[in-house]
Enzyme design. Sequence first.
Site, short mmCIF file in Angstrom:
data_model
loop_
_atom_site.label_atom_id
_atom_site.label_comp_id
_atom_site.label_asym_id
_atom_site.label_seq_id
_atom_site.Cartn_x
_atom_site.Cartn_y
_atom_site.Cartn_z
N ASP A 1 -10.77 1.26 -4.04
CA ASP A 1 -10.38 2.79 -4.09
C ASP A 1 -10.91 3.34 -5.06
O ASP A 1 -10.87 4.63 -5.19
CB ASP A 1 -8.94 2.96 -3.97
CG ASP A 1 -8.00 2.62 -2.85
OD1 ASP A 1 -8.78 3.00 -1.93
OD2 ASP A 1 -7.12 2.02 -2.81
N GLU B 1 1.46 -0.58 -4.83
CA GLU B 1 0.25 0.29 -5.22
C GLU B 1 0.85 1.70 -5.77
O GLU B 1 1.13 2.62 -4.97
CB GLU B 1 -0.76 0.47 -4.12
CG GLU B 1 -2.03 1.42 -4.62
CD GLU B 1 -2.24 2.08 -3.32
OE1 GLU B 1 -3.42 2.86 -3.69
OE2 GLU B 1 -1.74 2.39 -2.08
N ASP C 1 0.63 -1.08 -0.09
CA ASP C 1 0.03 -0.02 -0.17
C ASP C 1 0.84 1.26 0.04
O ASP C 1 1.92 1.34 0.57
CB ASP C 1 -0.99 -0.11 1.18
CG ASP C 1 -2.15 1.14 1.25
OD1 ASP C 1 -2.74 0.78 0.37
OD2 ASP C 1 -1.83 1.84 2.17
#
Length: 582
Positions: free
Chosen positions: A435, A368, A339
């Site tokens: 997201d 990410e 992340d």
Amino acid sequence: MNYAGIYHRPESEFAFLYTKDLMRIRLQTARNEIKSVGLISGDFYTFAEEKWYHTQQTMNKTYTTDTHDYWEIEVTAPHHRLAYAFCITDYAGTQIFYTDQGIFEYEEDRLARDYLYFRMPYFQEIDRFKVPDWVAKTVWYQIFPERFYNGDPSNDPDDVLAWGSEKPTRENFFGGDLQGVIDKLDYLEDLGVNGLYLCPIFTSPSNHKYDTVDYYEIDPHFGNKQLFRELVEKAHERGIRVMLDAVFNHLGSSSHQWQDVILHGEESAYADWFHIDSYPPRYTAIPDSEYAKNLNYDTFSFNPHMPKLNTANPEVQNYLLEIATYWIREFDIDGWRLDVANEVDHHFWKEFHEAVLQQKEDLYILGEIWHSSQRWLQGDEFHAVMNYAFTDSIKAFFVEQTISISQMIFGMNRQQLLYRDQTNEVSFNLLDSHDTPRILTLCQGDKELMKAVLTFMFIQKGTPCIYYGTEVGMEGEMDPDCRRCMIWEGQDEELQIFFKQLIALRKQFSEVFSYGTTTWHYDDDKKAFSLTRSYKEKTLIATFNEGESFGVEKDGRRVFGQKYHEGEEYQLLPHGFVIQEQ
């Protein structure tokens, strides 16, 4: 000839080892200006003796963008070293000699100067960008655990709501857990997916778990380590890999490390674990917002409850690397999704890469990152990134209708040309996630359009991912609305059958879609196009229509399609497509 359009860079995505013995070379030229490119290459130790500079190999034009053409060739070298340069010819017949030291006239005197050539001094296998072979054969399924299925009501939070009874917010809970994932493994196996990407499962006060408190424990509302071990083992028995989500950019504010800083200030043993400008750490809350202002310490975005870790601190590095290897060593996970990966220093990711691959050499490392990511994809950090930039072009044409077919192709090509082929083959392709708004919502509920855009994504290079519930018609706006409870009653069975067929198609022709060449034919005005994917003895031709109906010649065995009438040819309706195997 436009010299400014010519570009090559050795030992990069323009010149790299693809396998131990094969090197791939790319050259950039101005669009529609160059007629042919020849590669002049050989062993630099035999240059004078063999005079191999008199021989050329033809390079193929394989990619085009709105500004440039790209030429490629795959070569080998008996002694694993190569010197090379380019003979470039334009449509007027002008020839130039492009070398490591610049551009010259194409003449014998220049060709015979060995010091001018680009070099791959030696095919260093240890430096070659390697990716796990299994990833290219994988169809992923992303699960937001709190919203997938409640398999064990006994571990529900105190304020749990009835499943799907309210709209999701950043605060409410519905009781999804790891037992729920285990209970639905048969469902996932029947769907055909063979990779699970789980959003964070570690101890955290939130429903999304991106504010980790304890990386060594499963959140008690999700289960425990024994249950997670069972999940991994049962998934592996079904041929399903498991990838976990790691949040190494920041900690949750209720972690014992941050709380020690709050208590002891700069005297805390963890003071240097974070980026704190002054003491005590403070901020001004913004009403009805998860963000704050007047922060005197660094955080993820402006969220005061996610203080940023100082990954340059050796203590922090050791702490995080031990966590990363622990879950591989003890539970045999198959991948880490990282992340906010772009906000962590490169030095740490290099250490991470080495540590986790020592534990499991075919572990998948996924970052990410939503933008151009060359720096992270040199072979010593990540294998791939979440390929939003690639699929943004797909959505812009099919869904938003803001670009033409050619612009979509140029955008897709531009992204692939940033990286070595190994990365493109395992890039994580997705149209929606926790997201983003859900793809069916972006398609305004048009399931035929959604099927077309998903099919198009599934036949590209890269490993495709389905966000949980997309296969049964779930919708949702931007998060948290895209994190609705999974629909288990009243599912769209017709759509689910389509997904099973699409996944089966991807797996049946995984080598073609992962490694094959791509040739385009398109008509911007008619909003119609076809792409031919070829690998070894197999060729697939996929034709898509986003305009008025038109006929498609029958050219092989039809393997997949929608919205067409079959006669002497296929009549494609709007949102129609047909895929044929030659």
